[in-house]
Design an enzyme around this catalytic site. Sequence first.
Site, PDB file in Angstrom:
ATOM      1  CB  ALA A   1     -18.974 -19.795   7.638  1.00  0.00           C
TER       2      ALA A   1
ATOM      3  N   GLY B   1     -20.862 -20.279  12.516  1.00  0.00           N
ATOM      4  CA  GLY B   1     -20.780 -21.691  12.133  1.00  0.00           C
ATOM      5  C   GLY B   1     -20.071 -22.547  13.174  1.00  0.00           C
TER       6      GLY B   1
ATOM      7  CD  GLU C   1     -24.972 -21.743  12.360  1.00  0.00           C
ATOM      8  OE1 GLU C   1     -23.923 -21.434  11.742  1.00  0.00           O
ATOM      9  OE2 GLU C   1     -26.103 -21.500  11.914  1.00  0.00           O
TER      10      GLU C   1
ATOM     11  CD  GLU D   1     -24.377 -16.633  12.147  1.00  0.00           C
ATOM     12  OE1 GLU D   1     -24.722 -16.120  13.236  1.00  0.00           O
ATOM     13  OE2 GLU D   1     -23.881 -17.766  12.071  1.00  0.00           O
TER      14      GLU D   1
HETATM   15  N1  DAK Z   1     -13.437 -16.199   8.636  1.00  0.00           N
HETATM   16  C1  DAK Z   1     -12.220 -16.010   8.087  1.00  0.00           C
HETATM   17  N2  DAK Z   1     -11.130 -15.635   8.800  1.00  0.00           N
HETATM   18  C2  DAK Z   1     -11.273 -15.478  10.122  1.00  0.00           C
HETATM   19  C3  DAK Z   1     -12.526 -15.665  10.771  1.00  0.00           C
HETATM   20  C4  DAK Z   1     -13.640 -16.059   9.966  1.00  0.00           C
HETATM   21  N3  DAK Z   1     -14.850 -16.308  10.491  1.00  0.00           N
HETATM   22  N4  DAK Z   1     -12.351 -15.405  12.080  1.00  0.00           N
HETATM   23  C5  DAK Z   1     -11.056 -15.072  12.238  1.00  0.00           C
HETATM   24  N5  DAK Z   1     -10.403 -15.112  11.066  1.00  0.00           N
HETATM   25  C6  DAK Z   1      -9.001 -14.812  10.809  1.00  0.00           C
HETATM   26  C7  DAK Z   1      -8.761 -13.308  10.839  1.00  0.00           C
HETATM   27  O1  DAK Z   1      -9.092 -12.717   9.595  1.00  0.00           O
HETATM   28  C8  DAK Z   1      -7.282 -13.241  11.116  1.00  0.00           C
HETATM   29  O2  DAK Z   1      -6.573 -13.525   9.933  1.00  0.00           O
HETATM   30  P1  DAK Z   1      -5.258 -12.652   9.525  1.00  0.00           P
HETATM   31  O3  DAK Z   1      -5.725 -11.238   9.485  1.00  0.00           O
HETATM   32  O4  DAK Z   1      -4.286 -12.916  10.647  1.00  0.00           O
HETATM   33  O5  DAK Z   1      -4.852 -13.234   8.226  1.00  0.00           O
HETATM   34  C9  DAK Z   1      -7.065 -14.429  12.056  1.00  0.00           C
HETATM   35  O6  DAK Z   1      -8.190 -15.287  11.862  1.00  0.00           O
HETATM   36  C10 DAK Z   1      -7.029 -14.018  13.520  1.00  0.00           C
HETATM   37  O7  DAK Z   1      -8.202 -13.263  13.772  1.00  0.00           O
HETATM   38  P2  DAK Z   1      -8.175 -11.846  14.518  1.00  0.00           P
HETATM   39  O8  DAK Z   1      -6.903 -11.111  14.238  1.00  0.00           O
HETATM   40  O9  DAK Z   1      -9.449 -11.149  14.198  1.00  0.00           O
HETATM   41  O10 DAK Z   1      -8.138 -12.302  16.046  1.00  0.00           O
HETATM   42  P3  DAK Z   1      -8.740 -11.526  17.300  1.00  0.00           P
HETATM   43  O11 DAK Z   1      -8.308 -12.285  18.482  1.00  0.00           O
HETATM   44  O12 DAK Z   1      -8.422 -10.078  17.242  1.00  0.00           O
HETATM   45  O13 DAK Z   1     -10.324 -11.657  17.161  1.00  0.00           O
HETATM   46  C11 DAK Z   1     -12.387 -12.860  16.754  1.00  0.00           C
HETATM   47  C12 DAK Z   1     -10.931 -12.934  17.248  1.00  0.00           C
HETATM   48  C13 DAK Z   1     -12.948 -14.295  16.723  1.00  0.00           C
HETATM   49  C14 DAK Z   1     -13.229 -12.019  17.755  1.00  0.00           C
HETATM   50  C15 DAK Z   1     -12.441 -12.205  15.360  1.00  0.00           C
HETATM   51  O14 DAK Z   1     -11.496 -12.876  14.537  1.00  0.00           O
HETATM   52  C16 DAK Z   1     -13.780 -12.296  14.736  1.00  0.00           C
HETATM   53  O15 DAK Z   1     -14.687 -11.517  15.095  1.00  0.00           O
HETATM   54  N6  DAK Z   1     -13.921 -13.206  13.771  1.00  0.00           N
HETATM   55  C17 DAK Z   1     -15.142 -13.352  13.019  1.00  0.00           C
HETATM   56  C18 DAK Z   1     -16.174 -14.043  13.848  1.00  0.00           C
HETATM   57  C19 DAK Z   1     -17.480 -14.173  13.123  1.00  0.00           C
HETATM   58  O16 DAK Z   1     -18.150 -13.165  12.830  1.00  0.00           O
HETATM   59  N7  DAK Z   1     -17.834 -15.420  12.853  1.00  0.00           N
HETATM   60  C20 DAK Z   1     -19.110 -15.724  12.268  1.00  0.00           C
HETATM   61  C21 DAK Z   1     -18.934 -15.796  10.808  1.00  0.00           C
HETATM   62  S1  DAK Z   1     -20.513 -15.899  10.036  1.00  0.00           S
HETATM   63  C22 DAK Z   1     -24.497 -19.970   5.311  1.00  0.00           C
HETATM   64  C23 DAK Z   1     -24.008 -20.954   6.086  1.00  0.00           C
HETATM   65  C24 DAK Z   1     -23.309 -20.647   7.208  1.00  0.00           C
HETATM   66  C25 DAK Z   1     -23.037 -19.377   7.577  1.00  0.00           C
HETATM   67  C26 DAK Z   1     -23.513 -18.398   6.796  1.00  0.00           C
HETATM   68  C27 DAK Z   1     -24.242 -18.672   5.659  1.00  0.00           C
HETATM   69  N8  DAK Z   1     -25.212 -20.232   4.116  1.00  0.00           N
HETATM   70  C28 DAK Z   1     -26.489 -20.902   4.208  1.00  0.00           C
HETATM   71  C29 DAK Z   1     -24.732 -19.747   2.891  1.00  0.00           C
HETATM   72  C30 DAK Z   1     -22.251 -19.087   8.732  1.00  0.00           C
HETATM   73  C31 DAK Z   1     -21.853 -17.828   8.973  1.00  0.00           C
HETATM   74  C32 DAK Z   1     -20.835 -17.522   9.950  1.00  0.00           C
HETATM   75  O17 DAK Z   1     -20.263 -18.356  10.602  1.00  0.00           O
END
Ligand code: DAK
Length: 258
Positions: free
Chosen positions: A63, A108, A111, A131
């Site tokens: 997400a 997400g 998921e 998360e």
């Molecule tokens: N959200 C927004 N932007 C993201 C992103 C994300 N999840 N993942 C990557 N990006 C963006 C980065 O900010 C970056 O943007 P710029 O800085 O270039 O503008 C671009 O994508 C490239 O990312 P990186 O520069 O970080 O690329 P790397 O190869 O160095 O790293 C990575 C890739 C996937 C390891 C890293 O980007 C990363 O760790 N991303 C976050 C992964 C993550 O933690 N995903 C889980 C998110 S939590 C809910 C419902 C659902 C959810 C929660 C609550 N409710 C009931 C309310 C779900 C939660 C989640 O999914």
Amino acid sequence: MDFITYEVEGQVGIITINRPKALNALNSKVLEELDAALDAVDQDTIRCLILTGAGEKSFVAGADIGEMSTLTKAEGEAFGKKGNDIFRKLETFPLPVIAAINGFALGGGCELSMSCDIRICSDNAVFGQPEVGLGITPGFGGTQRLARLVSPGMAKQLIYTARNIKADEAYRIGLVNAVYTQEELLPAAKKMAAGIAKNAPIAVRNCKKAMNEGLQVDMDQAIVIEEKLFGDCFETHDQKEGMGAFLEKRKEKTFTNN
Ligand code: DAK
């Protein structure tokens, strides 16, 4: 649509989440467009869907953390409901859905793949539920679907530790059915989809329903669900065609989705 592309190849529909600059992260707009794309699928002609991500790096990196970071409790619940409604629509969609996971499938993204019927991935795929490291629980069904897909103990380990796993481990624990190179992934998904598309569509749809619904209840109830859906097939043209072809020793079958 800005973030979703939809292509049709024969009887297979390919939905691509197309926001590669943010690694295809799910913001509200992406979710709304995915919802609209599913609504627009022609269920009379399409027999199988493939869901994938644009680019060579990511299926869906979760997400959108930027969008989520400022949510209030009420907004968080609304965002969660929006995602959950769409993921459930995908899970119960009358057509089989193959997730072709071409890179990161985090939060997400993992998921979303688990809401599909079948998961195959490229060898650079990375799965995880990060998360708890962000101070939240998985919010799009991760605690429920991961525990049902792999063992509850393995799901708990992955979710509590927020540890990412690579394609080979995802394969070993049964999260994905097969691993391919990046180049082979989409062709493999299309080949599998074509293999599904050649079968009687109502029978395939009833199998999905029987498995989805049967897994939620005890065996006595589950078998009744199967009986009902099995019986329904005997009202179809396609049952007569499928069995007729066998009895007439005919290779060609014309399933009409009726
Ligand atoms: N959200 C927004 N932007 C993201 C992103 C994300 N999840 N993942 C990557 N990006 C963006 C980065 O900010 C970056 O943007 P710029 O800085 O270039 O503008 C671009 O994508 C490239 O990312 P990186 O520069 O970080 O690329 P790397 O190869 O160095 O790293 C990575 C890739 C996937 C390891 C890293 O980007 C990363 O760790 N991303 C976050 C992964 C993550 O933690 N995903 C889980 C998110 S939590 C809910 C419902 C659902 C959810 C929660 C609550 N409710 C009931 C309310 C779900 C939660 C989640 O999914």
